[in-house]
Design an enzyme around this catalytic site. Sequence first.
Site, PDB file in Angstrom:
ATOM      1  N   ASP A  38       0.704  -1.101  -0.122  1.00  0.00           N
ATOM      2  CA  ASP A  38       0.029   0.112  -0.269  1.00  0.00           C
ATOM      3  C   ASP A  38       0.794   1.286  -0.114  1.00  0.00           C
ATOM      4  O   ASP A  38       1.863   0.989   0.522  1.00  0.00           O
ATOM      5  CB  ASP A  38      -0.809   0.098   1.340  1.00  0.00           C
ATOM      6  CG  ASP A  38      -2.109   0.988   1.282  1.00  0.00           C
ATOM      7  OD1 ASP A  38      -2.234   1.451  -0.004  1.00  0.00           O
ATOM      8  OD2 ASP A  38      -2.818   1.123   2.039  1.00  0.00           O
ATOM      9  N   TRP A  43       3.394   8.000  -2.114  1.00  0.00           N
ATOM     10  CA  TRP A  43       4.643   7.943  -2.409  1.00  0.00           C
ATOM     11  C   TRP A  43       5.082   8.882  -3.560  1.00  0.00           C
ATOM     12  O   TRP A  43       6.010   9.722  -3.317  1.00  0.00           O
ATOM     13  CB  TRP A  43       5.205   6.527  -2.705  1.00  0.00           C
ATOM     14  CG  TRP A  43       6.609   6.516  -2.896  1.00  0.00           C
ATOM     15  CD1 TRP A  43       7.765   6.189  -1.968  1.00  0.00           C
ATOM     16  CD2 TRP A  43       7.651   6.632  -4.367  1.00  0.00           C
ATOM     17  NE1 TRP A  43       9.018   6.203  -2.728  1.00  0.00           N
ATOM     18  CE2 TRP A  43       8.655   6.617  -4.056  1.00  0.00           C
ATOM     19  CE3 TRP A  43       7.002   6.893  -5.543  1.00  0.00           C
ATOM     20  CZ2 TRP A  43       9.538   6.771  -4.961  1.00  0.00           C
ATOM     21  CZ3 TRP A  43       7.762   7.072  -6.602  1.00  0.00           C
ATOM     22  CH2 TRP A  43       9.316   6.987  -6.365  1.00  0.00           C
ATOM     23  N   ARG A  51       0.566   9.296  -9.852  1.00  0.00           N
ATOM     24  CA  ARG A  51       0.379   8.491  -9.039  1.00  0.00           C
ATOM     25  C   ARG A  51       0.984   7.097  -9.632  1.00  0.00           C
ATOM     26  O   ARG A  51       1.469   6.258  -9.041  1.00  0.00           O
ATOM     27  CB  ARG A  51      -1.090   7.849  -8.697  1.00  0.00           C
ATOM     28  CG  ARG A  51      -1.788   9.042  -7.817  1.00  0.00           C
ATOM     29  CD  ARG A  51      -3.276   8.598  -7.836  1.00  0.00           C
ATOM     30  NE  ARG A  51      -3.465   7.138  -7.430  1.00  0.00           N
ATOM     31  CZ  ARG A  51      -3.617   6.668  -6.069  1.00  0.00           C
ATOM     32  NH1 ARG A  51      -3.362   7.558  -5.190  1.00  0.00           N
ATOM     33  NH2 ARG A  51      -3.813   5.435  -5.808  1.00  0.00           N
ATOM     34  N   THR A  84     -10.831  -6.618  -5.616  1.00  0.00           N
ATOM     35  CA  THR A  84     -12.132  -6.511  -6.533  1.00  0.00           C
ATOM     36  C   THR A  84     -12.715  -5.201  -6.329  1.00  0.00           C
ATOM     37  O   THR A  84     -13.471  -4.746  -7.133  1.00  0.00           O
ATOM     38  CB  THR A  84     -13.153  -7.484  -5.665  1.00  0.00           C
ATOM     39  OG1 THR A  84     -13.224  -7.316  -4.442  1.00  0.00           O
ATOM     40  CG2 THR A  84     -12.871  -8.930  -6.262  1.00  0.00           C
ATOM     41  N   ASN A  86     -10.664  -2.365  -6.459  1.00  0.00           N
ATOM     42  CA  ASN A  86      -9.891  -1.625  -7.291  1.00  0.00           C
ATOM     43  C   ASN A  86     -10.314  -0.997  -8.785  1.00  0.00           C
ATOM     44  O   ASN A  86      -9.979  -0.174  -9.231  1.00  0.00           O
ATOM     45  CB  ASN A  86      -8.689  -2.128  -7.349  1.00  0.00           C
ATOM     46  CG  ASN A  86      -7.552  -1.897  -5.908  1.00  0.00           C
ATOM     47  OD1 ASN A  86      -6.723  -2.580  -5.850  1.00  0.00           O
ATOM     48  ND2 ASN A  86      -7.881  -0.808  -5.135  1.00  0.00           N
TER      49      ASN A  86
HETATM   50  C1  FPP Z   1      -1.168   0.300  -3.514  1.00  0.00           C
HETATM   51  O1  FPP Z   1      -0.878   1.596  -3.663  1.00  0.00           O
HETATM   52  C2  FPP Z   1      -0.763  -0.602  -4.718  1.00  0.00           C
HETATM   53  C3  FPP Z   1      -1.795  -1.015  -5.549  1.00  0.00           C
HETATM   54  C4  FPP Z   1      -3.060  -0.942  -5.771  1.00  0.00           C
HETATM   55  C5  FPP Z   1      -0.914  -1.817  -6.608  1.00  0.00           C
HETATM   56  C6  FPP Z   1      -0.075  -2.641  -6.426  1.00  0.00           C
HETATM   57  C7  FPP Z   1       0.844  -2.839  -7.506  1.00  0.00           C
HETATM   58  C8  FPP Z   1       2.230  -2.703  -7.772  1.00  0.00           C
HETATM   59  C9  FPP Z   1       3.095  -2.748  -6.460  1.00  0.00           C
HETATM   60  C10 FPP Z   1       2.846  -2.687  -9.038  1.00  0.00           C
HETATM   61  C11 FPP Z   1       3.621  -4.059  -9.400  1.00  0.00           C
HETATM   62  C12 FPP Z   1       2.606  -5.100  -9.244  1.00  0.00           C
HETATM   63  C13 FPP Z   1       2.828  -6.246  -9.913  1.00  0.00           C
HETATM   64  C14 FPP Z   1       2.096  -7.415  -9.830  1.00  0.00           C
HETATM   65  C15 FPP Z   1       3.616  -6.224 -11.296  1.00  0.00           C
HETATM   66  P1  FPP Z   1      -2.026   2.667  -3.732  1.00  0.00           P
HETATM   67  O2  FPP Z   1      -2.256   3.137  -5.146  1.00  0.00           O
HETATM   68  O3  FPP Z   1      -3.290   1.984  -2.978  1.00  0.00           O
HETATM   69  O4  FPP Z   1      -1.646   3.795  -2.781  1.00  0.00           O
HETATM   70  P2  FPP Z   1      -2.365   4.978  -2.073  1.00  0.00           P
HETATM   71  O5  FPP Z   1      -3.049   3.978  -0.869  1.00  0.00           O
HETATM   72  O6  FPP Z   1      -1.197   5.861  -1.424  1.00  0.00           O
HETATM   73  O7  FPP Z   1      -3.284   5.778  -2.913  1.00  0.00           O
END
Ligand code: FPP
Length: 261
Positions: A38, A43, A51, A84, A86
């Site tokens: 997360d 970040w 993002r 699900t 997202n």
């Molecule tokens: C959470 O950060 C991350 C995700 C929902 C996606 C995870 C994906 C990766 C780590 C990329 C690579 C993955 C693979 C399998 C190749 P967020 O977007 O929820 O961050 P936030 O909470 O700060 O908005």
Amino acid sequence: MERDEDLLRAYFSPSRDDIALEDIDLGRIPSHVSIIMDGNGRWAQARGLDRSKGHVAGVDSLRETVTTSVRLGLDALSVYAFSTENWKRPQREVELLMHLFATTLVKELPLFHQENVRLRFLGDLTALPKKTFDVFQQGLDETADHTGMTFALAVNYGSRAEMTRACRTLAERASAGTLDPADIDEAMVSSQLYTAGMPDPELLIRTSGELRLSNYLLWQLAYTEFYVTDMYWPDFDRWEFLRAIRSFQGRDRRFGGVINR
Ligand code: FPP
């Protein structure tokens, strides 16, 4: 899983001020670690970036985490990549993530071959774009014979949907007369989940400080130890992984019982 201790020592050298490989007991490494990755978006935003740059940086953390897991000799690593829920994100971000999953998987296949990693997926893949689905299938086919660590990617995964699906399957068998409801036990329920055959996670790591499960592995995490770090996922590295294991090894795991002293 076997590990090469020379390689492991070199991998964690030189050590950090607050943590070293010697701080953990290699005889008590959790066999299955699961991670809620997360904080990619935050970040990026903290750096004035889009993002999407956070997700791209997150791939590097994931690669390092797979390598760390292999070096430590884990039997299984699982990560929550897409829930699900997202799909509710802006279409552009969903498309980027699906594209990133596909391109990353193709790019990382040599690493999986080199490290003997076996891939599996948790979730309903039928809803994914064809390109992503096809690449995932290729990854499954190409790593099916590997005998090393299992790397499970949860994509279009939701724990309630997973349990609902398991109930439906068992109910269908019961109504067809091939299953006596009295025979349904916990092992049978487990065998209907996407994680069938995997040990439950011993340690769950969540990055970016949130204290919730977000519909992730609700059944499988019944006795799992949690480690929450404030670090955003793109900052997660082998050292924070080691801190999580040190914390895990400092816990009394009673599984509802008492410790005999
Ligand atoms: C959470 O950060 C991350 C995700 C929902 C996606 C995870 C994906 C990766 C780590 C990329 C690579 C993955 C693979 C399998 C190749 P967020 O977007 O929820 O961050 P936030 O909470 O700060 O908005």
